[in-house]
Design a protein around this motif. Structure first.
Motif, mmCIF file in Angstrom:
data_model
loop_
_atom_site.group_PDB
_atom_site.id
_atom_site.type_symbol
_atom_site.label_atom_id
_atom_site.label_comp_id
_atom_site.label_asym_id
_atom_site.label_seq_id
_atom_site.Cartn_x
_atom_site.Cartn_y
_atom_site.Cartn_z
ATOM 1 N N PRO A 1 18.909 -21.820 18.977
ATOM 2 C CA PRO A 1 17.702 -21.861 18.138
ATOM 3 C C PRO A 1 16.939 -20.534 18.161
ATOM 4 O O PRO A 1 17.086 -19.741 19.104
ATOM 5 N N ARG A 2 16.102 -20.327 17.136
ATOM 6 C CA ARG A 2 15.345 -19.081 17.046
ATOM 7 C C ARG A 2 14.425 -18.869 18.240
ATOM 8 O O ARG A 2 14.188 -17.751 18.662
ATOM 9 N N ASP A 3 13.902 -19.975 18.795
ATOM 10 C CA ASP A 3 12.935 -19.784 19.887
ATOM 11 C C ASP A 3 13.568 -19.310 21.197
ATOM 12 O O ASP A 3 12.877 -19.135 22.190
ATOM 13 N N THR A 4 14.871 -19.094 21.203
ATOM 14 C CA THR A 4 15.478 -18.512 22.407
ATOM 15 C C THR A 4 15.126 -17.035 22.563
ATOM 16 O O THR A 4 15.211 -16.487 23.660
ATOM 17 N N LEU A 5 14.742 -16.378 21.478
ATOM 18 C CA LEU A 5 14.333 -14.967 21.562
ATOM 19 C C LEU A 5 13.026 -14.873 22.352
ATOM 20 O O LEU A 5 12.069 -15.600 22.057
ATOM 21 N N LEU A 6 12.978 -14.006 23.340
ATOM 22 C CA LEU A 6 11.730 -13.813 24.097
ATOM 23 C C LEU A 6 10.814 -12.947 23.239
ATOM 24 O O LEU A 6 10.952 -11.729 23.185
ATOM 25 N N SER A 7 9.866 -13.624 22.577
ATOM 26 C CA SER A 7 9.274 -13.033 21.379
ATOM 27 C C SER A 7 7.840 -12.543 21.537
ATOM 28 O O SER A 7 7.103 -12.451 20.577
ATOM 29 N N LYS A 8 7.438 -12.239 22.761
ATOM 30 C CA LYS A 8 6.032 -11.860 22.944
ATOM 31 C C LYS A 8 5.685 -10.610 22.135
ATOM 32 O O LYS A 8 4.569 -10.501 21.632
ATOM 33 N N PHE A 9 6.587 -9.684 22.035
ATOM 34 C CA PHE A 9 6.254 -8.416 21.377
ATOM 35 C C PHE A 9 7.014 -8.185 20.077
ATOM 36 O O PHE A 9 6.970 -7.113 19.511
ATOM 37 N N PHE A 10 7.753 -9.206 19.624
ATOM 38 C CA PHE A 10 8.483 -9.048 18.353
ATOM 39 C C PHE A 10 8.901 -10.424 17.886
ATOM 40 O O PHE A 10 9.202 -11.316 18.685
ATOM 41 N N GLN A 11 8.905 -10.593 16.592
ATOM 42 C CA GLN A 11 9.244 -11.886 16.020
ATOM 43 C C GLN A 11 10.243 -11.718 14.888
ATOM 44 O O GLN A 11 10.305 -10.666 14.258
ATOM 45 N N VAL A 12 10.986 -12.792 14.652
ATOM 46 C CA VAL A 12 11.863 -12.836 13.494
ATOM 47 C C VAL A 12 11.308 -13.940 12.584
ATOM 48 O O VAL A 12 11.191 -15.096 13.001
ATOM 49 N N LEU A 13 10.930 -13.560 11.367
ATOM 50 C CA LEU A 13 10.363 -14.539 10.435
ATOM 51 C C LEU A 13 11.485 -15.349 9.781
ATOM 52 O O LEU A 13 12.665 -15.026 9.907
ATOM 53 N N ASP A 14 11.069 -16.411 9.038
ATOM 54 C CA ASP A 14 12.061 -17.307 8.428
ATOM 55 C C ASP A 14 13.112 -16.577 7.602
ATOM 56 O O ASP A 14 14.289 -16.955 7.606
ATOM 57 N N ASP A 15 12.664 -15.555 6.895
ATOM 58 C CA ASP A 15 13.611 -14.862 6.015
ATOM 59 C C ASP A 15 14.363 -13.752 6.752
ATOM 60 O O ASP A 15 15.095 -12.985 6.134
ATOM 61 N N GLY A 16 14.140 -13.658 8.069
ATOM 62 C CA GLY A 16 14.866 -12.647 8.841
ATOM 63 C C GLY A 16 14.094 -11.339 8.964
ATOM 64 O O GLY A 16 14.595 -10.390 9.591
ATOM 65 N N THR A 17 12.891 -11.283 8.428
ATOM 66 C CA THR A 17 12.094 -10.079 8.602
ATOM 67 C C THR A 17 11.778 -9.891 10.090
ATOM 68 O O THR A 17 11.412 -10.839 10.778
ATOM 69 N N TYR A 18 11.952 -8.660 10.563
ATOM 70 C CA TYR A 18 11.723 -8.355 11.973
ATOM 71 C C TYR A 18 10.391 -7.660 12.120
ATOM 72 O O TYR A 18 10.104 -6.688 11.422
#
Lengths: 637, 637
Positions: free
Chosen positions: A222-239
């Motif tokens: 799942p997407r939430d496996t990314l440790l995302s405190k300082f970066f995110q991946v949006l629904d459309d894949g925007t980083y």
């Protein structure tokens, strides 16, 4: 904490238990979990405290040496796996895992190294490609050469992994990122579909560690496996991120892990002290040779034996005190460490040096201590080879020691460059570089006046030599560098062709200056006059001996003269004679370390006792029938 | 011989077989006996040839590295046990045992070391008291501290022992003598009454070696067990010998064993070469880092990596060639070695140095090679740790390396003393000491003129520096010694207080001179010009690098200047760049050594192949049920 170990027969020191790799591993896992549940049950730490203060948790355990091999399993779980989630995690899934990890409901591993990429983390090849349709990452191992290898806790224990993989969204590679993923199911403890997990096989040391390999084949998480405190991946894949460059991002990830370098340094420093103590105590017990007709003399009475042990003993104290100071410093700096807008260059430079220096010196101590025990050094009961193998890996992981020193060297070169271009140094800790550059002649003259054989010589005086030496190295490196560039050489090549002779010498010089300073600050607190004097002498012995060991470097540009070198050598010998007795009170061991037979006056009795009590000590050969004489030989009994 | 190994599946290289100590030991014994019976069956050696030419027998075996651990079991039996009987035996009982030992009807051990006496052989305590009534020796272990310990082949295999015990007749102690005694019966293979034999327990390395301990309690053996070639005990207990003093007798016994020092040196030299070859081949295969955007570079392209490997590689050749020469020399001197009227001082000095130098250098190579393989160096499949542990014991047995060097030092001091008192040197090999003493200024001036950075610099030029350095060390030691005595110090103390700084440096200097000379003699035979040039450069790299490593010593009294040292450093770096390619043909391995995956271009594939094929590579944890989540955790799959 030692009580738990001391009073439970399951925690019998590992040196007395002969185990195969297959036996050692589940045993270690069981002990580790038992230890942790005891800590929680007794309320020594709550799970939340384990999360908030994992540094303290690991420090406080201070595992007795008889089980020191457990520390790495612990460290991987708490200081690498859990800490990364604490520092870099953001969502509820991460928070849940933190709680579970803090309770040790599962064991985690840290999956970074690949078959063809170790030190060069930037070039890791495992990919995590975002699938916009399912909002999942698809993890793949491109080729067999990119399989994750040597991952501790992986082969048998881990249910979750902190995975380092290239994040790819919208066809774009954003560089290596951290993910926290489940790798084994919760019912059968088997690898999840899409994963191949196995054992790295026979290896040296740490038989209780289950090093594994891991191959991904379209493994979806799942997407939430990314440790995302300082970066995110949006629904459309925007980083999205605030840290623009790949290199800076990776640098920041690694900065959050700098603590592990101090931990490794601390472990090596503790082991170093312990081995020195065992070797010195043995040297006072063991007698061999002497004037014919007189009683044999203890090994400790021989200059050769003093020479091989005592300087390393003093060095171990210098390191132990310094690492402690650096650890305190790290704790005060902790908020900045996890702030991506801060770069902590001095901290990074000294942590890196500490990992390198503490582990290299411990390595040398263990090898020498083993030899100083003679044949007895081969017995497991001496613990020497366990220490050698447990520490040896410290020379390699987190970056090969000789390669890693370049990170420290860069810091000094940067500061020398600032000085040469009229700027100020970045940190007070290297202000001496500027002072010396401003008025080198004064410093050199002062050194020239020193009599290194003088009894009143102070460690502070020797420190001046170390400082000028470090500054010389730094500015010489800059000169070499500038010259190479002017000759049109490639920057990469000029740099690399300075490593073995110039840069590494410089990095060590810088670190030793700091260590001597830290040692002086620490012993200044000592209130008892005679004790303080012993510590002063110990610092002197370390600093003078170290100088004679690398006399070629220190005599460069005749910084010290041939005569001064001879004075230093003589002073080293006279200090040996004094300290061999004066240092005895410092070879005290706490009761829970008394199990080692080598630490005792009645060594022979204890050692023999251990030998005859061991399982199978009097068993006949398994193939005894085949050992019989062929027919025709005269038989006896 | 390699054919036997290569074609029999039972001889699978040990690195691929995971064995406990209990499994490894009978396996080794079985292999050793199988190998020996093959040799006899094929008529490669007859039993009589094994007796007469055991040197050749051991040399010729040249066990492939995959089974190198067997060599020590073999050496103990043939080069220590059998050889002692051949050299010192006299009666029919001895002759019968020689025949049986040559056929390997039984396995022998060499029982010298005791719990409280290792290096100090003179002070061994086990007694063999002659009983005039029964004409037997009664063997006793006076106290537990005098138990024989660490005896290889003893714990499980040996039926006979070469025992070192104090010979006592008519109430008089004649010092330590050799006996050959039966210790286990021929029917049940159990210790004979009066003996306590056991296992030394868990230890490091050589898991296939059964080190044991042995205690005697009024153990009676016939008179003919005494190896009586040079001394006899008459019926009434009268002791007769031509070698009057205890010290001389022991010296002679040990002289007959000097061959084992060369053997150890040879083993270390072979291993050293092998490890260097593996590390260099890996360095050409493994790629890591590079200019961003360009392909990664092989480790071998980095100066740092060249610097850590190549000088040791060259050193390994210097050692290998020199040991070979010393071995040939020993064989020509063999008749004198077993002649108690001869003392072979040069042979003794150089054999001793060889054991020390070859094993110390191998030790350093293995440690560095392990590191140069990164994490892979921990895998058994790299063989690095086996080499480290197999060699480490070489630093200790036959005398601790740092203590042993004194025997070499004494030889040089004796010669320096002869020169100072107007006599000639004892051997041509140290004539240079006299030449330099006679006209030191000339030699020093010649050295002062050398440009060590010069491309045409010859190894012969560097040799001159080494010679003057050795001479300086020798005469300086004499001065120090004389001064101490004049100040009224005790001779024993003056001597001992010179060991770490002065004597050991001197002994090494002497040995290195001889090694460079031997290397030059050897490469003079090379007919192929370009190959010879590579060997010359390799010798240069070794000699210059070694000088920079111990620059503090070589700069003493400014024998070489600060500038010359810089020139030497620069020349080392330029030689690295040339030799990293030119030395490749010398990293060739014979086919029977191809099993090591690290020696190959397709390392990753071979290594992974080994990992996944290992027993249990994909086995679940033994305690997997305990690894499951506590109730209540969300389950996956």
């Amino acid at each position: 904490m030692q009580e738990i170990f001391a009073k439970d027969p399951e925690f019998e020191p590992a040196i007395f238990v002969e185990q195969t790799r297959e036996q050692a591993r589940p045993h270690a896992t069981m002990l580790l979990r038992k230890l942790h549940s005891e800590i929680l049950r007794r309320g020594i730490f709550t799970p939340q405290q384990v999360i908030d203060e994992h540094e303290k948790y690991l420090m406080c355990q201070n595992t007795p040496r008889g089980h020191v091999a457990l520390i790495i399993k612990q460290t991987l779980h708490f200081a690498m796996f859990l800490k990364a989630i604490v520092n870099l995690g953001a969502n509820d899934y991460h928070k849940r895992l933190m709680q579970e990890a803090a309770r040790m409901d599962f064991i985690g591993c840290f999956a970074m190294t690949e078959l063809s990429h170790g030190s060069n983390v930037m070039e890791l090849r495992t990919t995590a490609t975002f699938d916009e349709k399912t909002k999942e990452f698809v993890i793949n191992t491109p080729t067999d050469n990119d399989i994750k290898v040597w991952i501790g806790n992986l082969a048998k224990d881990a249910r979750y992994a902190l995975l380092w993989a290239r994040l790819i969204t919208q066809g774009k590679d954003h560089g290596v990122h951290p993910f926290v993923i489940q790798i084994r199911d919760s019912i059968y403890h088997k690898p999840l579909p899409g994963l191949l997990i196995g054992d790295m096989g026979m290896k040296v040391g740490y038989q209780n560690m289950d090093n594994g390999f891991l191959r991904f084949n379209n493994f979806r998480v799942p997407r939430d496996t990314l440790l995302s405190k300082f970066f995110q991946v949006l629904d459309d894949g925007t980083y999205k991120t605030e840290i623009a460059s790949k290199t800076k991002r990776l640098g920041f990830f690694l900065q959050t892990l700098s603590y592990s370098r101090i931990l490794l340094g601390l472990g090596a420093a503790n082991g170093n002290l312990y081995a020195n103590i065992i070797a010195l105590r043995f040297a006072h017990m063991r007698k061999q040779f002497g004037v014919p007709g007189e009683p044999e003399r203890p090994l400790a009475s021989y200059q050769l034996h003093q020479y091989r042990l005592l300087p390393k003993f003093c060095q171990a104290f210098v390191i132990r005190f310094s690492v402690d100071e650096i650890l305190q410093y790290y704790i005060t700096m902790k908020p900045q460490v996890v702030d991506p807008t801060k770069t902590l260059e001095f901290l990074h430079a000294i942590c890196t040096f500490t990992k390198v220096y503490a582990s290299t010196c411990a390595h040398n101590t263990y090898l020498e201590a083993r030899q100083s025990l003679g044949g007895f050094g081969y017995s497991y009961y001496s613990e020497m080879y366990q220490m050698i193998t447990y520490n040896d890996v410290n020379l390699t992981w987190e970056g090969d020691n000789k390669v890693l020193l370049q990170q420290t060297a860069r810091y000094i070169m940067k500061n020398c460059n600032r000085i040469l271009t009229g700027k100020d140094v970045t940190d007070q800790q290297v202000k001496y570089l500027k002072d010396i550059h401003t008025d080198k002649a004064k410093f050199v003259a002062k050194i020239g006046d020193l009599d290194l054989g003088e009894e009143d010589l102070k460690l502070e005086d020797i420190l001046e030599i170390y400082r000028v030496f470090a500054a010389n190295c730094g500015f010489k490196a800059m000169k070499h560098f500038t010259k190479g560039l002017e000759e049109g050489q490639d920057m990469f090549d000029v740099y690399l062709n300075s490593v073995p002779v110039i840069l590494n010498t410089m990095a060590i010089a810088f670190g030793e200056v700091y260590y001597i300073e830290a040692y002086l600050r620490r012993i200044a607190h000592c209130k008892d006059g005679p004790t303080k004097r012993v510590f002063e002498k110990m610092g002197l012995l370390y600093a003078l001996w170290n100088m004679t060991e690398r006399a070629g470097d220190f005599r460069n540009e005749n910084l010290i003269s041939s005569d001064q070198l001879s004075q230093a050598k003589d002073r080293v010998l006279s200090l040996l004679k004094e300290l061999i007795h004066e240092a005895i009170p410092l070879t005290h061991l706490p009761p829970w370390e008394w199990y080692n037979p080598f630490a005792h006056e009645d060594f022979y009795e204890r050692f023999l006792g251990q030998v005859v009590r061991a399982d199978g000590a009097f068993e006949r050969s398994r193939i005894w029938k085949e050992m019989l004489a062929p027919e025709g030989e005269p038989q006896k009994k």
